[in-house]
Design a protein around this motif. Structure first.
Motif, short mmCIF file in Angstrom:
data_model
loop_
_atom_site.label_atom_id
_atom_site.label_comp_id
_atom_site.label_asym_id
_atom_site.label_seq_id
_atom_site.Cartn_x
_atom_site.Cartn_y
_atom_site.Cartn_z
N ILE A 176 -12.65 0.99 0.60
CA ILE A 176 -13.40 1.99 -0.15
C ILE A 176 -12.49 3.13 -0.60
N SER A 177 -11.76 3.73 0.35
CA SER A 177 -11.00 4.92 0.00
C SER A 177 -9.72 4.61 -0.75
N SER A 178 -9.13 3.44 -0.51
CA SER A 178 -7.93 3.10 -1.28
C SER A 178 -8.28 2.97 -2.75
N MET A 179 -9.44 2.39 -3.05
CA MET A 179 -9.86 2.27 -4.43
C MET A 179 -10.28 3.63 -4.99
N SER A 180 -11.02 4.42 -4.20
CA SER A 180 -11.49 5.72 -4.66
C SER A 180 -10.34 6.66 -4.97
N ALA A 181 -9.35 6.69 -4.09
CA ALA A 181 -8.23 7.62 -4.27
C ALA A 181 -7.26 7.16 -5.33
N ILE A 182 -7.17 5.86 -5.57
CA ILE A 182 -6.14 5.32 -6.46
C ILE A 182 -6.58 5.23 -7.91
N ILE A 183 -7.90 5.03 -8.15
CA ILE A 183 -8.33 4.75 -9.53
C ILE A 183 -8.09 5.91 -10.49
N LEU B 126 -2.09 -10.49 -1.69
CA LEU B 126 -2.32 -10.70 -3.12
C LEU B 126 -2.58 -9.38 -3.84
N VAL B 127 -3.38 -8.51 -3.24
CA VAL B 127 -3.68 -7.23 -3.86
C VAL B 127 -2.41 -6.39 -3.99
N CYS B 128 -1.63 -6.36 -2.93
CA CYS B 128 -0.40 -5.58 -2.92
C CYS B 128 0.58 -6.06 -3.99
N ALA B 129 0.62 -7.37 -4.22
CA ALA B 129 1.58 -7.96 -5.16
C ALA B 129 1.01 -8.11 -6.57
N SER B 130 -0.17 -7.55 -6.84
CA SER B 130 -0.86 -7.76 -8.12
C SER B 130 0.03 -7.40 -9.30
N ASN B 131 0.08 -8.31 -10.28
CA ASN B 131 0.84 -8.04 -11.50
C ASN B 131 -0.08 -7.87 -12.70
N GLY B 132 -1.37 -7.79 -12.44
CA GLY B 132 -2.34 -7.60 -13.51
C GLY B 132 -3.75 -7.53 -12.95
N ILE B 133 -4.71 -7.28 -13.81
CA ILE B 133 -6.10 -7.11 -13.37
C ILE B 133 -6.65 -8.39 -12.76
N ALA B 134 -6.30 -9.55 -13.32
CA ALA B 134 -6.84 -10.82 -12.82
C ALA B 134 -6.42 -11.06 -11.37
N TRP C 212 -2.12 -0.49 -0.36
CA TRP C 212 -2.76 -1.81 -0.32
C TRP C 212 -2.05 -2.74 0.66
N GLY C 213 -0.77 -2.56 0.87
CA GLY C 213 -0.06 -3.37 1.86
C GLY C 213 -0.36 -2.93 3.28
N LEU C 214 -0.50 -1.60 3.49
CA LEU C 214 -0.78 -1.08 4.84
C LEU C 214 -2.17 -1.47 5.34
N GLN C 215 -3.03 -1.95 4.43
CA GLN C 215 -4.37 -2.38 4.84
C GLN C 215 -4.33 -3.51 5.85
N MET C 216 -3.22 -4.21 5.95
CA MET C 216 -3.14 -5.35 6.86
C MET C 216 -3.05 -4.92 8.33
N ILE C 217 -2.63 -3.69 8.59
CA ILE C 217 -2.37 -3.26 9.97
C ILE C 217 -3.60 -3.37 10.86
N PRO C 218 -4.78 -2.82 10.48
CA PRO C 218 -5.94 -2.97 11.37
C PRO C 218 -6.37 -4.42 11.57
N ALA C 219 -6.18 -5.27 10.55
CA ALA C 219 -6.55 -6.69 10.69
C ALA C 219 -5.67 -7.38 11.72
N ILE C 220 -4.38 -7.06 11.72
CA ILE C 220 -3.48 -7.63 12.73
C ILE C 220 -3.88 -7.15 14.11
N GLY C 221 -4.19 -5.85 14.23
CA GLY C 221 -4.64 -5.32 15.52
C GLY C 221 -5.94 -5.95 15.98
N LEU C 222 -6.86 -6.21 15.04
CA LEU C 222 -8.13 -6.85 15.38
C LEU C 222 -7.91 -8.26 15.91
#
Length: 537
Positions: A25-32, A100-108, A179-189
């Motif tokens: 939520i906040s990564s999209m809100s702060a970045i757009i 994939l999100v971190c490496a995005s090279n376009g909208i698709a 977008w890359g740092l988003q992986m940290i809580p998933a690894i901890g989970l």
């Protein structure tokens, strides 16, 4: 392997799945609204204006769209592999989507990555509440499941400040790092779940009675398998499993049967109404709202003003964690709906009266920023936005996760909560896609729309939603199956006649009445008695 028995630690680890949603939520809100994002994902001939309003809505909605599918699938995964393993699968999928999100090279590619992330969030958001509900003692169930919402708020706050800090970086690293740092809580989970026990009710359903007893003893009685409370819980679980063993194979169609349709609709609408409050609109598009209120002149001013509401969200969720089991579910939902309705209607009135179409001097970057308001009315809009968040955080925020898992019998709980959560994500998807063009076309009337939704949910809760607080899960059945005078067939006890059950604390302390003692003697914790337990396919 060592297993954690403290229910607070179990909840703290498992609700990391909620932090995944908060991070998104906040990564999209702060970045757009940042130049790096607007320039890299620009559409049209004008440089650095970002995606069009409809396309931005699609990018934002990709995550809840994937979550809808993930939530539906999670019911089958959870029933087959267990609550614990399904959450770990969700954590693994999140890491794939984040790459994939971190490496995005376009909208698709960005949309594909967000759909995969959403699939993960759908699994975790549906099954974490089920897991905690089935493992928590009744008197603490509300606060422990509500920690899911608190984790979401912390995820929003932490990722917002990470994104804000990275916004000062030149180039695409400004959004790739968050977008890359988003992986940290998933690894901890994933790692943390290795040390947590499986749901005792799922183990019993799979005829693993010894393990179920051990888990209940570990989490409720410090390892004492002879505890009267453990015996009471096992007696109720055994009775339910024995009654339901002929219906072990459950499909989603059973949730629409006459005896189940009422609670199915309540669970689904709990999640639908939580979206129709408009809260996630505030979270996803808060920068649009504050820009229209005159805070868009400086990036730091805008983002820091937005972050205040994230802090309010974290702080105001705490009262629910402490007192929601004492307050009850019904009063909490009713008060929240009423207060949010007030703040939404005030904002609608202010914007209708004092806003004007933006001029070129405002330098707005999207059609969604369709109004401009200044002075004291603008400050009032900001204040009401903060008050709206403060009203949602201790009410519909946590209770929308606490309430649905309490409504259903064991055999359908996994799929029923998955269905309810999928409704959450379906409406999340629709609103994420709808709001930018809605602000562009109907402007301040967006607030009227959500205010009417809040009024509708108040009436719906009052007349239909029963109280489930502190009731053992197996006893919630009695509310819907009540055949005493005054009850309604297939609806059970009228919702306004239900109240908080105060017996849970007494039972956990060993203060049993005559009826409770009879239930305890019905269950013998010896291996011989457990061997006689019904076999469940």
């Amino acid at each position: 392997m060592y297993q954690v028995g403290n229910v607070y630690v179990i909840a703290a680890v498992s609700v990391l799945g909620g932090a995944l949603f908060g991070f998104d939520i906040s990564s999209m809100s702060a970045i757009i609204s940042t130049p790096a994002y607007l320039c890299y994902f620009n559409q049209g001939d004008t440089p650095c204006v970002g995606p069009q309003a409809g396309v931005q809505g699609g990018i934002t909605a990709a995550m809840p769209g994937g979550s809808w599918l993930g939530a539906l699938v999670s019911g089958y995964v959870s029933d087959i592999l267990g609550r614990k393993r399904s959450i770990q699968i969700g954590a693994t999928i999140w890491c794939i989507g984040s790459i994939l999100v971190c490496a995005s090279n376009g909208i698709a590619m960005l949309i594909v990555g967000r759909i995969i992330n959403g699939f993960s969030v759908g699994i975790c958001s549906a099954q974490v509440p089920v897991y905690i509900t089935e493992i928590a003692p009744p008197s603490k169930r509300g606060r422990l499941v509500g920690a899911q919402q608190w984790a979401i708020t912390w995820g929003i706050l932490i990722m917002f400040y990470i994104s804000y800090g990275c916004s000062f970086i030149n180039g695409t690293a400004a959004f790739r790092i968050p977008w890359g740092l988003q992986m940290i809580p998933a690894i901890g989970l994933f790692i943390g779940m290795l040390f947590l026990p499986e749901s005792p009710r799922w183990l019993a359903k799979k005829d693993r009675w010894e393990e179920a007893t051990q888990v209940l003893a570990l989490t409720h009685a410090k390892g004492d398998t002879n505890s009267p409370f453990v015996a009471k819980e096992m007696a109720e679980i055994r009775e339910v499993v024995e009654f339901e063993r002929a219906n072990a194979d459950v499909t989603y169609l059973e949730l629409l049967s006459p005896k189940m349709i009422n609670r199915t609709h309540i669970g689904v609408f709990t999640q639908i109404w939580s979206q129709l409050t408009g809260m996630n609109v505030m979270m996803y598009y808060i920068t649009y709202i504050f820009t229209m209120a005159g805070l868009g002149d400086g990036k730091s001013n805008l983002l820091l003003s937005s972050s205040i509401q994230y802090i309010i969200n974290v702080v105001m969720t705490v009262p629910a964690l402490i007192w929601v089991d004492r307050w009850g579910r019904r009063p909490t939902l009713l008060i929240g709906a009423f207060l949010m309705m007030i703040w939404l209607f005030i904002n609608a009135g202010l914007l209708a009266t004092y806003s004007v179409p933006p001029g070129p001097e405002q330098h707005f970057t999207t059609d969604a920023e369709s109004m401009y308001i200044t002075g004291k009315p603008a400050k009032a809009v900001i204040a009401c936005t903060y008050l709206f968040v403060a009203s949602y955080a201790p009410t519909w925020g946590p209770v929308s996760w606490i309430y649905p898992p309490e409504l259903y019998p064991l055999r359908v709980r996994g799929k029923a909560v998955a269905l309810a959560t999928s409704a959450n994500w379906a409406f999340n998807f629709a609103l994420a896609y709808f709001v930018p063009p809605a602000f562009a076309n109907i402007k301040w009337k967006v607030y009227i729309l959500f205010g009417v939704f809040c009024a509708s949910m108040f009436l719906h809760v009052f007349f239909v939603f029963p109280e489930t607080s502190q009731k053992p899960l197996e006893e919630v059945e009695d509310i819907f199956d009540d055949t005493t005078p005054g009850s309604i067939r297939f609806l059970g006890t009228p919702a306004w006649k239900t109240s908080v059950d105060k017996r849970a604390v007494r039972l956990e302390r060993g203060e049993f009445d005559v009826e409770d003692k009879a239930a305890v003697t019905h269950y013998d914790s010896s291996p011989e008695r457990r061997a006689e337990a019904p076999k469940v396919n």
